[in-house]
Motif scaffolding. Sequence first.
Motif, PDB file in Angstrom:
ATOM      1  N   LEU A 198       6.608  16.538   2.654  1.00  0.00           N
ATOM      2  CA  LEU A 198       6.257  17.784   1.978  1.00  0.00           C
ATOM      3  C   LEU A 198       5.742  17.536   0.563  1.00  0.00           C
ATOM      4  O   LEU A 198       4.860  18.249   0.075  1.00  0.00           O
ATOM      5  N   ALA A 199       6.273  16.498  -0.083  1.00  0.00           N
ATOM      6  CA  ALA A 199       5.832  16.184  -1.444  1.00  0.00           C
ATOM      7  C   ALA A 199       4.413  15.628  -1.482  1.00  0.00           C
ATOM      8  O   ALA A 199       3.741  15.701  -2.517  1.00  0.00           O
ATOM      9  N   ASN A 200       3.941  15.086  -0.356  1.00  0.00           N
ATOM     10  CA  ASN A 200       2.642  14.398  -0.350  1.00  0.00           C
ATOM     11  C   ASN A 200       1.599  15.028   0.558  1.00  0.00           C
ATOM     12  O   ASN A 200       0.473  14.529   0.631  1.00  0.00           O
ATOM     13  N   LEU A 201       1.952  16.122   1.248  1.00  0.00           N
ATOM     14  CA  LEU A 201       1.037  16.669   2.238  1.00  0.00           C
ATOM     15  C   LEU A 201      -0.281  17.135   1.631  1.00  0.00           C
ATOM     16  O   LEU A 201      -1.354  16.892   2.196  1.00  0.00           O
ATOM     17  N   SER A 202      -0.237  17.795   0.495  1.00  0.00           N
ATOM     18  CA  SER A 202      -1.487  18.274  -0.100  1.00  0.00           C
ATOM     19  C   SER A 202      -2.381  17.112  -0.496  1.00  0.00           C
ATOM     20  O   SER A 202      -3.612  17.177  -0.321  1.00  0.00           O
ATOM     21  N   ARG A 203      -1.806  16.029  -1.012  1.00  0.00           N
ATOM     22  CA  ARG A 203      -2.607  14.845  -1.345  1.00  0.00           C
ATOM     23  C   ARG A 203      -3.175  14.209  -0.084  1.00  0.00           C
ATOM     24  O   ARG A 203      -4.325  13.748  -0.076  1.00  0.00           O
ATOM     25  N   ALA A 204      -2.384  14.192   0.984  1.00  0.00           N
ATOM     26  CA  ALA A 204      -2.864  13.600   2.234  1.00  0.00           C
ATOM     27  C   ALA A 204      -4.051  14.378   2.790  1.00  0.00           C
ATOM     28  O   ALA A 204      -4.998  13.781   3.337  1.00  0.00           O
ATOM     29  N   ARG A 205      -4.025  15.685   2.649  1.00  0.00           N
ATOM     30  CA  ARG A 205      -5.125  16.498   3.186  1.00  0.00           C
ATOM     31  C   ARG A 205      -6.420  16.261   2.421  1.00  0.00           C
ATOM     32  O   ARG A 205      -7.499  16.611   2.912  1.00  0.00           O
ATOM     33  N   GLU A 206      -6.329  15.670   1.240  1.00  0.00           N
ATOM     34  CA  GLU A 206      -7.533  15.332   0.470  1.00  0.00           C
ATOM     35  C   GLU A 206      -8.130  13.995   0.877  1.00  0.00           C
ATOM     36  O   GLU A 206      -9.212  13.626   0.427  1.00  0.00           O
ATOM     37  N   SER A 207      -7.445  13.250   1.735  1.00  0.00           N
ATOM     38  CA  SER A 207      -7.937  11.947   2.183  1.00  0.00           C
ATOM     39  C   SER A 207      -9.246  12.106   2.958  1.00  0.00           C
ATOM     40  O   SER A 207      -9.445  13.094   3.671  1.00  0.00           O
ATOM     41  N   ASN A 208     -10.105  11.110   2.865  1.00  0.00           N
ATOM     42  CA  ASN A 208     -11.360  11.117   3.628  1.00  0.00           C
ATOM     43  C   ASN A 208     -11.283  10.229   4.859  1.00  0.00           C
ATOM     44  O   ASN A 208     -12.306   9.784   5.373  1.00  0.00           O
ATOM     45  N   VAL A 209     -10.052   9.969   5.343  1.00  0.00           N
ATOM     46  CA  VAL A 209      -9.881   9.051   6.468  1.00  0.00           C
ATOM     47  C   VAL A 209     -10.591   9.563   7.722  1.00  0.00           C
ATOM     48  O   VAL A 209     -11.117   8.767   8.503  1.00  0.00           O
ATOM     49  N   LEU A 210     -10.652  10.875   7.929  1.00  0.00           N
ATOM     50  CA  LEU A 210     -11.353  11.392   9.097  1.00  0.00           C
ATOM     51  C   LEU A 210     -12.843  11.118   8.992  1.00  0.00           C
ATOM     52  O   LEU A 210     -13.462  10.608   9.942  1.00  0.00           O
ATOM     53  N   ALA A 211     -13.424  11.425   7.848  1.00  0.00           N
ATOM     54  CA  ALA A 211     -14.855  11.198   7.662  1.00  0.00           C
ATOM     55  C   ALA A 211     -15.198   9.716   7.769  1.00  0.00           C
ATOM     56  O   ALA A 211     -16.231   9.346   8.352  1.00  0.00           O
ATOM     57  N   ARG A 212     -14.340   8.854   7.228  1.00  0.00           N
ATOM     58  CA  ARG A 212     -14.607   7.416   7.284  1.00  0.00           C
ATOM     59  C   ARG A 212     -14.659   6.894   8.710  1.00  0.00           C
ATOM     60  O   ARG A 212     -15.306   5.885   8.988  1.00  0.00           O
ATOM     61  N   ASN A 213     -13.966   7.571   9.608  1.00  0.00           N
ATOM     62  CA  ASN A 213     -13.879   7.086  10.983  1.00  0.00           C
ATOM     63  C   ASN A 213     -14.572   8.005  11.987  1.00  0.00           C
ATOM     64  O   ASN A 213     -14.376   7.873  13.194  1.00  0.00           O
ATOM     65  N   GLY A 262      -2.560   3.415   5.336  1.00  0.00           N
ATOM     66  CA  GLY A 262      -1.593   3.714   4.304  1.00  0.00           C
ATOM     67  C   GLY A 262      -0.903   5.034   4.596  1.00  0.00           C
ATOM     68  O   GLY A 262      -1.269   5.764   5.530  1.00  0.00           O
ATOM     69  N   TYR A 263       0.093   5.360   3.801  1.00  0.00           N
ATOM     70  CA  TYR A 263       0.898   6.552   4.077  1.00  0.00           C
ATOM     71  C   TYR A 263       0.052   7.817   4.054  1.00  0.00           C
ATOM     72  O   TYR A 263       0.132   8.656   4.970  1.00  0.00           O
ATOM     73  N   LEU A 264      -0.756   8.006   3.019  1.00  0.00           N
ATOM     74  CA  LEU A 264      -1.522   9.242   2.895  1.00  0.00           C
ATOM     75  C   LEU A 264      -2.554   9.364   4.003  1.00  0.00           C
ATOM     76  O   LEU A 264      -2.739  10.446   4.579  1.00  0.00           O
ATOM     77  N   ASP A 265      -3.239   8.271   4.324  1.00  0.00           N
ATOM     78  CA  ASP A 265      -4.226   8.306   5.408  1.00  0.00           C
ATOM     79  C   ASP A 265      -3.554   8.608   6.743  1.00  0.00           C
ATOM     80  O   ASP A 265      -4.061   9.396   7.546  1.00  0.00           O
ATOM     81  N   VAL A 316       0.824  -1.207   0.000  1.00  0.00           N
ATOM     82  CA  VAL A 316       0.000   0.000   0.000  1.00  0.00           C
ATOM     83  C   VAL A 316       0.856   1.253   0.000  1.00  0.00           C
ATOM     84  O   VAL A 316       0.482   2.284  -0.564  1.00  0.00           O
ATOM     85  N   PHE A 317       2.053   1.179   0.574  1.00  0.00           N
ATOM     86  CA  PHE A 317       2.921   2.350   0.594  1.00  0.00           C
ATOM     87  C   PHE A 317       3.549   2.598  -0.768  1.00  0.00           C
ATOM     88  O   PHE A 317       3.798   3.743  -1.149  1.00  0.00           O
ATOM     89  N   PHE A 318       3.796   1.548  -1.526  1.00  0.00           N
ATOM     90  CA  PHE A 318       4.268   1.732  -2.893  1.00  0.00           C
ATOM     91  C   PHE A 318       3.228   2.500  -3.698  1.00  0.00           C
ATOM     92  O   PHE A 318       3.552   3.420  -4.457  1.00  0.00           O
ATOM     93  N   ALA A 319       1.945   2.132  -3.531  1.00  0.00           N
ATOM     94  CA  ALA A 319       0.877   2.810  -4.259  1.00  0.00           C
ATOM     95  C   ALA A 319       0.731   4.256  -3.815  1.00  0.00           C
ATOM     96  O   ALA A 319       0.639   5.176  -4.643  1.00  0.00           O
ATOM     97  N   ASP A 320       0.708   4.491  -2.512  1.00  0.00           N
ATOM     98  CA  ASP A 320       0.519   5.848  -1.994  1.00  0.00           C
ATOM     99  C   ASP A 320       1.657   6.775  -2.392  1.00  0.00           C
ATOM    100  O   ASP A 320       1.436   7.956  -2.686  1.00  0.00           O
ATOM    101  N   LEU A 321       2.874   6.265  -2.380  1.00  0.00           N
ATOM    102  CA  LEU A 321       4.038   7.098  -2.651  1.00  0.00           C
ATOM    103  C   LEU A 321       4.357   7.223  -4.138  1.00  0.00           C
ATOM    104  O   LEU A 321       5.208   8.015  -4.526  1.00  0.00           O
ATOM    105  N   GLY A 322       3.685   6.419  -4.973  1.00  0.00           N
ATOM    106  CA  GLY A 322       4.049   6.399  -6.385  1.00  0.00           C
ATOM    107  C   GLY A 322       5.413   5.788  -6.594  1.00  0.00           C
ATOM    108  O   GLY A 322       6.129   6.138  -7.542  1.00  0.00           O
ATOM    109  N   LEU A 323       5.771   4.862  -5.719  1.00  0.00           N
ATOM    110  CA  LEU A 323       7.069   4.201  -5.802  1.00  0.00           C
ATOM    111  C   LEU A 323       6.966   3.028  -6.768  1.00  0.00           C
ATOM    112  O   LEU A 323       6.085   2.173  -6.626  1.00  0.00           O
TER     113      LEU A 323
END
Length: 388
Positions: A177-192, A260-263, A47-54
Amino acid sequence: MPTVMLVAGTRPNFMKIKPVLDALEKRAAHVVLVHAGQHYDHAMSEVFFADLGLRAPDRHLGTGSGTVVQQTARIMTAFEPVLADIAPDAVVVVGDVTATLACALVTAHSGITLAHVEAGLRSRDWDMPEEINRVVVDRVSDLLFAPSPDAVDNLHGEGYHPHQIRLVGNVMVDTLLANLSRARESNVLARNGLKAGEFGLVTLHRPSNVDDPVALGTLMTALGEVARLLPLVMTVHPRTAKRLDASGIPTGLQLLPPAGYLDFLSLQAEARMVLTDSGGVQEETTVLGVPCLTLRESTERPITIAQGTNTLVGRDPQRIIGAATRILHTPPPRRCPALWDGRAAERIADILLDHLAAPVRNRPTDLPASGLDGTGHPANRAVARQRR
């Protein structure tokens, strides 16, 4: 251009290796990515490979679980033929996990240039396997990429040659820093069912905290009291999940599956405070400006203490509750160390490629008598290496 092998084996490794890989490939180096397989389940790896685009690893050792000794032996045995087959100009290892140690030892025996990202960090707690790994990996490395001035001071104090030590900043911050804006778009708070700033985030995974039923029970008691002041959520590491039922889960502590990383980055960024035993989380909360309580008696990231964003509270319930209460009343100011600017990997790539391009790459032999055997640096494999 040279061939550089990058080794990663756990969740923190993936976050540290991604910006280094990008920086090297941007400079046209041939990069071989090796997944050592220390974290092998989906939640802690793919899941971290997917989140990071690795990108997918070029080689996967697939070594799996076991004791520290078993994992070290398996990774070394699996890594040796891969290293021989590819014969890179340099190997880069990151952090302080078992895979880092195992692959560093194999590389040291091969005579190939070895670089350690996150060198010089010290907790001085020899009960932590990670502390042993840090010291040994530094001792067998050619290039020591330090994330902070305290790490540089540690390396100088241990007798390393100044030419080996490079202060480059923190690659974890590059990824954050490269992923913070994408992380803020996560719906992990709403899901929980969470609201920003209205919960505390908990992570526990250190063996000293989760393997000892008494220690874990003490922490659960303390967390239960903190949860009376602020609702808590805990992302449950696989190591911890097996033990929580026996210790009891306090009221006010909500358990979440591994994120995952972004969540997880989103959870950190939106938390009122974080309670953790993770070194990486101490650094991430410092950058995010989120108060952190470290549930350990020592830390290899003292710069976060110096910045005022992190407090060591150990496992004493009164210390934990008192510190949490103070944070809720008076949050600490937000401060971030110099060079934690998102460009650490670029510095690493430039230094490494310049080193490999040199016609003679010196390894000092005149170090003070501070080596592991008391006679000097134990890893002097060669006075000089000719260009490969």
